[in-house]
Design an enzyme around this catalytic site. Sequence first.
Site, PDB file in Angstrom:
ATOM      1  N   TYR A 158       0.838  -1.211   0.000  1.00 37.95           N
ATOM      2  CA  TYR A 158       0.000   0.000   0.000  1.00 37.95           C
ATOM      3  C   TYR A 158       0.869   1.256   0.000  1.00 37.95           C
ATOM      4  CZ  TYR A 158      -3.590   3.342   1.523  1.00 37.95           C
ATOM      5  OH  TYR A 158      -4.446   4.420   1.620  1.00 37.95           O
ATOM      6  N   LYS A 162       1.147   4.194  -2.984  1.00 38.02           N
ATOM      7  CA  LYS A 162       0.820   5.607  -2.762  1.00 38.02           C
ATOM      8  C   LYS A 162       2.060   6.498  -2.953  1.00 38.02           C
ATOM      9  CE  LYS A 162      -3.615   5.117  -1.788  1.00 38.02           C
ATOM     10  NZ  LYS A 162      -4.683   5.666  -2.623  1.00 38.02           N
TER      11      LYS A 162
HETATM   12  N1  NAP Z   1     -10.110   5.379   4.939  1.00 36.10           N
HETATM   13  C1  NAP Z   1      -8.896   5.810   5.208  1.00 36.10           C
HETATM   14  O1  NAP Z   1      -8.469   5.824   6.382  1.00 36.10           O
HETATM   15  C2  NAP Z   1      -8.010   6.333   4.103  1.00 36.10           C
HETATM   16  C3  NAP Z   1      -6.864   7.059   4.474  1.00 36.10           C
HETATM   17  C4  NAP Z   1      -6.021   7.556   3.483  1.00 36.10           C
HETATM   18  C5  NAP Z   1      -6.310   7.348   2.153  1.00 36.10           C
HETATM   19  N2  NAP Z   1      -7.417   6.649   1.810  1.00 36.10           N
HETATM   20  C6  NAP Z   1      -7.645   6.452   0.370  1.00 36.10           C
HETATM   21  O2  NAP Z   1      -8.941   6.899   0.044  1.00 36.10           O
HETATM   22  C7  NAP Z   1      -9.394   6.205  -1.118  1.00 36.10           C
HETATM   23  C8  NAP Z   1     -10.837   5.786  -0.872  1.00 36.10           C
HETATM   24  O3  NAP Z   1     -10.884   4.897   0.224  1.00 36.10           O
HETATM   25  P1  NAP Z   1     -12.100   4.920   1.258  1.00 36.10           P
HETATM   26  O4  NAP Z   1     -11.536   5.181   2.606  1.00 36.10           O
HETATM   27  O5  NAP Z   1     -13.168   5.746   0.726  1.00 36.10           O
HETATM   28  O6  NAP Z   1     -12.513   3.369   1.275  1.00 36.10           O
HETATM   29  P2  NAP Z   1     -13.633   2.593   0.443  1.00 36.10           P
HETATM   30  O7  NAP Z   1     -14.972   3.035   0.885  1.00 36.10           O
HETATM   31  O8  NAP Z   1     -13.282   1.146   0.565  1.00 36.10           O
HETATM   32  O9  NAP Z   1     -13.416   3.111  -1.049  1.00 36.10           O
HETATM   33  C9  NAP Z   1     -12.620   2.469  -1.997  1.00 36.10           C
HETATM   34  C10 NAP Z   1     -13.412   2.466  -3.289  1.00 36.10           C
HETATM   35  O10 NAP Z   1     -12.585   1.986  -4.336  1.00 36.10           O
HETATM   36  C11 NAP Z   1     -13.372   1.176  -5.179  1.00 36.10           C
HETATM   37  N3  NAP Z   1     -12.497   0.213  -5.832  1.00 36.10           N
HETATM   38  C12 NAP Z   1     -11.673  -0.684  -5.247  1.00 36.10           C
HETATM   39  N4  NAP Z   1     -11.055  -1.411  -6.177  1.00 36.10           N
HETATM   40  C13 NAP Z   1     -11.496  -0.957  -7.378  1.00 36.10           C
HETATM   41  C14 NAP Z   1     -11.227  -1.324  -8.715  1.00 36.10           C
HETATM   42  N5  NAP Z   1     -10.365  -2.316  -9.014  1.00 36.10           N
HETATM   43  N6  NAP Z   1     -11.850  -0.653  -9.706  1.00 36.10           N
HETATM   44  C15 NAP Z   1     -12.728   0.337  -9.420  1.00 36.10           C
HETATM   45  N7  NAP Z   1     -13.014   0.733  -8.168  1.00 36.10           N
HETATM   46  C16 NAP Z   1     -12.418   0.080  -7.168  1.00 36.10           C
HETATM   47  C17 NAP Z   1     -14.407   0.497  -4.268  1.00 36.10           C
HETATM   48  O11 NAP Z   1     -15.609   0.224  -4.941  1.00 36.10           O
HETATM   49  P3  NAP Z   1     -15.939  -1.226  -5.589  1.00 36.10           P
HETATM   50  O12 NAP Z   1     -15.622  -2.246  -4.551  1.00 36.10           O
HETATM   51  O13 NAP Z   1     -17.396  -1.115  -5.930  1.00 36.10           O
HETATM   52  O14 NAP Z   1     -15.090  -1.316  -6.799  1.00 36.10           O
HETATM   53  C18 NAP Z   1     -14.652   1.590  -3.222  1.00 36.10           C
HETATM   54  O15 NAP Z   1     -15.788   2.351  -3.551  1.00 36.10           O
HETATM   55  C19 NAP Z   1      -8.436   5.056  -1.345  1.00 36.10           C
HETATM   56  O16 NAP Z   1      -7.600   5.349  -2.447  1.00 36.10           O
HETATM   57  C20 NAP Z   1      -7.613   5.000  -0.064  1.00 36.10           C
HETATM   58  O17 NAP Z   1      -6.296   4.559  -0.297  1.00 36.10           O
HETATM   59  C21 NAP Z   1      -8.281   6.129   2.742  1.00 36.10           C
END
Ligand code: NAP
Length: 278
Positions: A158, A162
């Site tokens: 991961y 990033k």
């Molecule tokens: N939550 C945290 O603490 C956090 C912190 C820092 C950064 N982030 C970043 O924020 C972003 C969003 O994460 P989130 O926290 O909102 O979690 P999340 O709700 O799990 O969102 C991730 C999204 O990515 C989609 N996804 C995953 N694999 C995919 C693929 N192969 N093709 C198309 N869509 C895909 C998923 O939808 P489907 O399963 O329907 O495809 C889901 O809607 C990520 O890039 C993550 O690295 C999150």
Amino acid sequence: MSGAVSLAGKVVWITGAGSGIGRALAVEFARHGVRLVLSGRRAGALDETAGLLGLDDRQVWRLPLDVTDHGAVATASEAIGRHWGGVDVLVGSAGCGSRGRVEETAMAVDQAVMAVNYFGTVAAVKAVLPQMLARRQGWIVAISSVSGKVGTPERAPYVASKHALQGFCDALRAEVTDRGVKVLVVCPGYVRTDFPLGAITAGGGRHGRLDRNQERGVAPEKVARKVLAGLLAGRREVYVGGWEVAAIYLARWWPGLLARLLARRAGKRGDGSAGKEA
Ligand SMILES: NC(=O)c1ccc[n+]([C@@H]2O[C@H](COP(=O)([O-])OP(=O)(O)OC[C@H]3O[C@@H](n4cnc5c(N)ncnc54)[C@H](OP(=O)(O)O)[C@@H]3O)[C@@H](O)[C@H]2O)c1
């Protein structure tokens, strides 16, 4: 760019729009009167997001796709071009986490995480960039992470994905700034979403549970508000979260201290929970 920039009528394409930060961003962008394209793998989740926006059907388009399918990404971009004249704002929020130490982690896991978090967003950028450059306008918004700046233990795939995204965006920004395209990298800390559920374990399975740090994290709506404010202000980067965001400044100004803190944290826990991918 000044605060007077208006997003009304712009075409905003969000990957990962079916949940979490991507969904909150869709809601926030909708308040600015944009036209939205929602992508992710689960069509039902995109429908749920669309239902929250208060826009009529002519302003929202659901385009389910997997970002690792680069042909599908290119086809989607072409369709948006034909239908709405092109993408003004691309938001790459699709992502997946990882769990496990390097020596335990199968090579296929490193590749799978890279395929979504790095190559998936790169493919989307390449799909929209030519028409943005032709029109001399556009925004690329990459949802990276504090882990794009900091080497959190037990999250190497991961963290690497990033960091790669950060480097790609920095190089891209240098190339396109004087040609009308802006690049914004967003580095959230812990955000209260289901993100840990879909993390890939060292053996290639699904983590399948939530983590305490994410449960105590900031709301995705707060991230969305800060992203919009950063975009309209012409910022290059946005940091948002709790105390963990301080690690970005430690990495910059006191890297030796940060290295010791991270090593101590890794030494304490060997159960895959030493780091929480933020
Ligand atoms: N939550 C945290 O603490 C956090 C912190 C820092 C950064 N982030 C970043 O924020 C972003 C969003 O994460 P989130 O926290 O909102 O979690 P999340 O709700 O799990 O969102 C991730 C999204 O990515 C989609 N996804 C995953 N694999 C995919 C693929 N192969 N093709 C198309 N869509 C895909 C998923 O939808 P489907 O399963 O329907 O495809 C889901 O809607 C990520 O890039 C993550 O690295 C999150």
